[in-house]
Design a protein around this motif. Structure first.
Motif, PDB file in Angstrom:
ATOM      1  N   TYR A 215       1.265  11.352  18.022  1.00 56.44           N
ATOM      2  CA  TYR A 215       0.096  11.388  18.794  1.00 56.44           C
ATOM      3  C   TYR A 215       0.416  10.445  19.904  1.00 56.44           C
ATOM      4  O   TYR A 215       0.451   9.275  19.993  1.00 56.44           O
ATOM      5  N   GLY A 216      -0.076  10.842  21.097  1.00 54.45           N
ATOM      6  CA  GLY A 216       0.212  10.226  22.278  1.00 54.45           C
ATOM      7  C   GLY A 216       1.400   9.221  22.642  1.00 54.45           C
ATOM      8  O   GLY A 216       1.401   8.279  23.001  1.00 54.45           O
ATOM      9  N   GLY A 217       2.542  10.021  22.284  1.00 59.69           N
ATOM     10  CA  GLY A 217       3.855   9.421  22.276  1.00 59.69           C
ATOM     11  C   GLY A 217       4.379   8.325  21.432  1.00 59.69           C
ATOM     12  O   GLY A 217       5.321   7.857  21.378  1.00 59.69           O
ATOM     13  N   ASP A 218       3.310   8.185  20.292  1.00 60.92           N
ATOM     14  CA  ASP A 218       3.764   7.451  19.151  1.00 60.92           C
ATOM     15  C   ASP A 218       4.089   8.154  17.911  1.00 60.92           C
ATOM     16  O   ASP A 218       3.485   9.145  17.859  1.00 60.92           O
ATOM     17  N   ILE A 219       4.924   7.747  16.950  1.00 55.17           N
ATOM     18  CA  ILE A 219       4.787   8.360  15.772  1.00 55.17           C
ATOM     19  C   ILE A 219       3.907   7.640  14.764  1.00 55.17           C
ATOM     20  O   ILE A 219       4.136   6.351  14.607  1.00 55.17           O
ATOM     21  N   VAL A 220       2.706   8.134  14.495  1.00 53.47           N
ATOM     22  CA  VAL A 220       1.761   7.331  13.837  1.00 53.47           C
ATOM     23  C   VAL A 220       1.933   7.430  12.314  1.00 53.47           C
ATOM     24  O   VAL A 220       1.306   6.494  11.453  1.00 53.47           O
ATOM     25  N   GLU A 221       2.471   8.515  11.768  1.00 50.80           N
ATOM     26  CA  GLU A 221       2.768   8.265  10.373  1.00 50.80           C
ATOM     27  C   GLU A 221       4.256   8.950  10.012  1.00 50.80           C
ATOM     28  O   GLU A 221       4.401   9.993  10.826  1.00 50.80           O
ATOM     29  N   ARG A 222       5.049   8.451   9.183  1.00 51.05           N
ATOM     30  CA  ARG A 222       6.292   9.367   8.648  1.00 51.05           C
ATOM     31  C   ARG A 222       6.526   9.127   7.314  1.00 51.05           C
ATOM     32  O   ARG A 222       6.113   8.171   6.727  1.00 51.05           O
ATOM     33  N   GLY A 223       7.055  10.084   6.707  1.00 49.36           N
ATOM     34  CA  GLY A 223       7.467   9.767   5.286  1.00 49.36           C
ATOM     35  C   GLY A 223       7.953  11.207   4.808  1.00 49.36           C
ATOM     36  O   GLY A 223       8.062  12.237   5.450  1.00 49.36           O
ATOM     37  N   GLY A 224       8.032  11.465   3.358  1.00 50.13           N
ATOM     38  CA  GLY A 224       8.457  12.770   2.633  1.00 50.13           C
ATOM     39  C   GLY A 224       7.457  13.913   3.201  1.00 50.13           C
ATOM     40  O   GLY A 224       6.311  13.361   3.146  1.00 50.13           O
ATOM     41  N   THR A 225       7.835  15.145   3.139  1.00 47.46           N
ATOM     42  CA  THR A 225       6.842  15.918   3.902  1.00 47.46           C
ATOM     43  C   THR A 225       5.931  16.318   2.821  1.00 47.46           C
ATOM     44  O   THR A 225       4.692  16.134   3.066  1.00 47.46           O
ATOM     45  N   ASP A 226       6.109  16.283   1.431  1.00 45.60           N
ATOM     46  CA  ASP A 226       5.173  16.329   0.479  1.00 45.60           C
ATOM     47  C   ASP A 226       4.289  15.370   0.200  1.00 45.60           C
ATOM     48  O   ASP A 226       2.971  15.547   0.119  1.00 45.60           O
ATOM     49  N   GLU A 227       4.730  14.200   0.583  1.00 46.83           N
ATOM     50  CA  GLU A 227       3.922  12.925   0.212  1.00 46.83           C
ATOM     51  C   GLU A 227       2.803  12.812   1.474  1.00 46.83           C
ATOM     52  O   GLU A 227       1.686  12.732   1.388  1.00 46.83           O
ATOM     53  N   VAL A 228       3.268  13.172   2.727  1.00 41.75           N
ATOM     54  CA  VAL A 228       2.319  12.885   3.849  1.00 41.75           C
ATOM     55  C   VAL A 228       1.430  14.177   3.784  1.00 41.75           C
ATOM     56  O   VAL A 228       0.386  13.864   4.238  1.00 41.75           O
ATOM     57  N   LEU A 229       1.842  15.308   3.460  1.00 42.25           N
ATOM     58  CA  LEU A 229       0.944  16.378   3.493  1.00 42.25           C
ATOM     59  C   LEU A 229       0.007  16.397   2.573  1.00 42.25           C
ATOM     60  O   LEU A 229      -1.194  16.872   2.650  1.00 42.25           O
ATOM     61  N   HIS A 230       0.317  15.978   1.422  1.00 40.33           N
ATOM     62  CA  HIS A 230      -0.667  15.812   0.101  1.00 40.33           C
ATOM     63  C   HIS A 230      -1.441  14.620   0.098  1.00 40.33           C
ATOM     64  O   HIS A 230      -2.532  14.604  -0.753  1.00 40.33           O
ATOM     65  N   SER A 231      -1.085  13.662   0.606  1.00 43.31           N
ATOM     66  CA  SER A 231      -1.751  12.155   0.677  1.00 43.31           C
ATOM     67  C   SER A 231      -1.503  11.544   1.894  1.00 43.31           C
ATOM     68  O   SER A 231      -1.098  10.415   2.137  1.00 43.31           O
ATOM     69  N   PRO A 232      -2.265  12.063   2.866  1.00 42.54           N
ATOM     70  CA  PRO A 232      -2.158  11.503   4.311  1.00 42.54           C
ATOM     71  C   PRO A 232      -2.924  10.146   4.236  1.00 42.54           C
ATOM     72  O   PRO A 232      -4.044  10.017   3.641  1.00 42.54           O
ATOM     73  N   GLN A 233      -2.364   9.254   5.185  1.00 41.61           N
ATOM     74  CA  GLN A 233      -2.994   7.818   5.110  1.00 41.61           C
ATOM     75  C   GLN A 233      -3.584   7.734   6.508  1.00 41.61           C
ATOM     76  O   GLN A 233      -4.604   6.823   6.738  1.00 41.61           O
ATOM     77  N   HIS A 234      -2.655   7.990   7.647  1.00 46.49           N
ATOM     78  CA  HIS A 234      -3.393   7.485   9.020  1.00 46.49           C
ATOM     79  C   HIS A 234      -4.610   8.631   9.237  1.00 46.49           C
ATOM     80  O   HIS A 234      -4.553   9.525   9.011  1.00 46.49           O
TER      81      HIS A 234
ATOM     82  N   THR B 106      -4.581  -3.750  21.086  1.00 53.31           N
ATOM     83  CA  THR B 106      -3.432  -4.165  20.648  1.00 53.31           C
ATOM     84  C   THR B 106      -2.788  -3.163  19.954  1.00 53.31           C
ATOM     85  O   THR B 106      -3.371  -2.399  19.107  1.00 53.31           O
ATOM     86  N   ARG B 107      -1.405  -3.018  20.169  1.00 54.05           N
ATOM     87  CA  ARG B 107      -0.703  -1.937  19.785  1.00 54.05           C
ATOM     88  C   ARG B 107      -0.351  -2.236  18.275  1.00 54.05           C
ATOM     89  O   ARG B 107       0.306  -3.158  17.807  1.00 54.05           O
ATOM     90  N   PRO B 108      -0.596  -1.259  17.374  1.00 51.04           N
ATOM     91  CA  PRO B 108      -0.217  -1.404  16.024  1.00 51.04           C
ATOM     92  C   PRO B 108       1.190  -1.265  15.515  1.00 51.04           C
ATOM     93  O   PRO B 108       1.957  -0.954  16.529  1.00 51.04           O
ATOM     94  N   ILE B 109       1.525  -1.881  14.684  1.00 49.79           N
ATOM     95  CA  ILE B 109       3.137  -1.632  14.200  1.00 49.79           C
ATOM     96  C   ILE B 109       3.035  -0.943  13.110  1.00 49.79           C
ATOM     97  O   ILE B 109       1.910  -0.581  12.182  1.00 49.79           O
ATOM     98  N   GLU B 110       4.117  -0.307  12.549  1.00 51.35           N
ATOM     99  CA  GLU B 110       4.101   0.430  11.289  1.00 51.35           C
ATOM    100  C   GLU B 110       4.148  -0.617  10.086  1.00 51.35           C
ATOM    101  O   GLU B 110       4.982  -1.386  10.042  1.00 51.35           O
ATOM    102  N   HIS B 111       3.463   0.071   8.938  1.00 52.50           N
ATOM    103  CA  HIS B 111       3.149  -0.746   7.896  1.00 52.50           C
ATOM    104  C   HIS B 111       3.742   0.301   6.649  1.00 52.50           C
ATOM    105  O   HIS B 111       3.651   1.349   6.630  1.00 52.50           O
ATOM    106  N   GLY B 112       4.488  -0.667   5.479  1.00 54.88           N
ATOM    107  CA  GLY B 112       4.501  -0.190   4.293  1.00 54.88           C
ATOM    108  C   GLY B 112       5.709   0.883   4.061  1.00 54.88           C
ATOM    109  O   GLY B 112       6.144   1.231   5.317  1.00 54.88           O
ATOM    110  N   PRO B 113       5.991   1.374   3.275  1.00 54.34           N
ATOM    111  CA  PRO B 113       7.002   2.365   2.951  1.00 54.34           C
ATOM    112  C   PRO B 113       6.719   3.729   3.363  1.00 54.34           C
ATOM    113  O   PRO B 113       7.848   4.460   3.926  1.00 54.34           O
ATOM    114  N   ARG B 114       5.367   4.175   3.686  1.00 56.00           N
ATOM    115  CA  ARG B 114       5.116   5.412   4.324  1.00 56.00           C
ATOM    116  C   ARG B 114       5.194   5.132   5.704  1.00 56.00           C
ATOM    117  O   ARG B 114       5.288   6.074   6.566  1.00 56.00           O
ATOM    118  N   ARG B 115       5.319   3.929   6.317  1.00 53.70           N
ATOM    119  CA  ARG B 115       5.436   3.584   7.632  1.00 53.70           C
ATOM    120  C   ARG B 115       4.133   4.391   8.539  1.00 53.70           C
ATOM    121  O   ARG B 115       4.319   5.243   9.390  1.00 53.70           O
TER     122      ARG B 115
END
Length: 320
Positions: free
Chosen positions: A221-240, A300-309
């Motif tokens: 979104y807007g030139g940032d990668i706001v969330e990344r991870g395994g496809t199934d994990e992200v699509l079935h349990s989104p966090q951002h 304030t620009r956020p940073i990636e957090h956690g294993p899901r990033r």
């Protein structure tokens, strides 16, 4: 190995990609999703060494451990054929209407591999067979307008594969196709990736295609990668919040079309629109549209957090 190392791409109006780090190894299958204007195609162009002339790049674009950030066109040209291939969005625009499709696919074989005409023609037929184009010898003699949309897309896939790249980038390869043909094209890309041990980057608005064909996903979104991870994990349990909004807006054919009062339900939408480059916030690019936004998010620009990033401090606090 292809790698973007803290890559930013800036135009006069603002930053179009911001501090992107991404690694793609042989055999990886990565999906990149997001609204139009999120930076997906620009990221792909950078992997190809085709960033616009008006852009200023910082960070590094690495190919097999070599920094290609400042490489000239003469250095990039052979790499585009031998190391990375690209399938473009609209086959009718990407193919020359005045050339037979076999001649188009034969050109890089003669230019980059040094094949003579006879060997190139035989290789074209073999490629058309590999992408399941029926009657390949006859199809090679046709012009683009004589082929169906799905057949033209298969020609583009054959063209991208001609010089055996280790990375294939598919930029919205199913946009102009009906659902059944799109499904077959998606399955073909996975088949080719597995068969050749080739990395695949699939850029798409079609989350179903991404779910079917990739192992990892990056949401932009807007030139940032706001969330990344395994496809199934992200699509079935989104966090951002943005990922949640994208998934909530998908039509679900299994859901009832009407509510309890018999009224037709409206799909949920993300409020507002993607702002132009000049209107993007210095902090979180999703601020102004985000349902969990805080006062400091715009600055304030956020940073990636956690294993899901996930790039969201509110989500980081909730997970913690």
């Amino acid at each position: 190995m292809f790698e973007l190392d803290h890559l930013s791409v800036t135009f006069a109006a603002g930053s179009a990609l911001r501090d992107i780090s991404l690694r793609i190894a042989p055999g990886d299958r990565l999906g990149i999703v997001g609204e139009s204007g999120s930076g997906k195609s620009l990221l792909a162009s950078c992997l190809m060494g085709m960033a616009p002339d008006a852009a200023t790049l910082t960070g590094r674009v690495m190919v097999d451990g070599t920094d290609m950030s400042d490489a000239d066109e003469e250095t990039w040209r052979p790499l585009r054929a031998r190391r990375v291939g690209m399938i473009f969005q609209e086959p009718m625009s990407a193919l020359n209407p005045l050339r037979r499709v076999g001649d188009t696919v034969a050109e890089p074989l003669r230019l980059h591999l040094g094949l003579d005409r006879s060997a190139a023609e035989a290789r074209v037929v073999s490629l058309f067979e590999e992408v399941h184009l029926p009657d390949p010898e006859r199809r090679a003699r046709m012009f683009p307008h004589e082929l169906s949309g799905g057949q033209r897309q298969r020609v583009l896939i054959a063209l991208a594969l001609a010089c055996d790249p280790v990375l294939l980038i598919a930029d919205e390869p199913t946009t102009a196709l009906d659902a059944n043909v799109a499904l077959r094209i998606t399955d073909l890309l996975v088949e080719l990736s597995n068969k050749r041990g080739m990395a695949l980057v699939l850029i798409s608005h079609d989350l179903a295609s991404v779910a079917r064909s990739t192992d990892r996903i990056a949401v932009m979104y807007g030139g940032d990668i706001v969330e990344r991870g395994g496809t199934d994990e992200v699509l079935h349990s989104p966090q951002h919040p943005y990922t949640k909004g994208l998934l909530a807006a998908r039509p679900d054919p299994r859901a009832a079309l009407r509510d309890g009062q018999g009224k037709r339900r409206r799909l949920p939408t993300i409020p507002g629109n993607v702002p132009p480059l000049s209107g993007l916030a210095e902090g979180c690019r999703f601020s102004g549209r985000c349902p969990v936004e805080r006062p400091d998010c715009r600055t304030t620009r956020p940073i990636e957090h956690g294993p899901r990033r996930v790039m969201c401090p509110v989500v980081a606090e909730q997970v913690a």
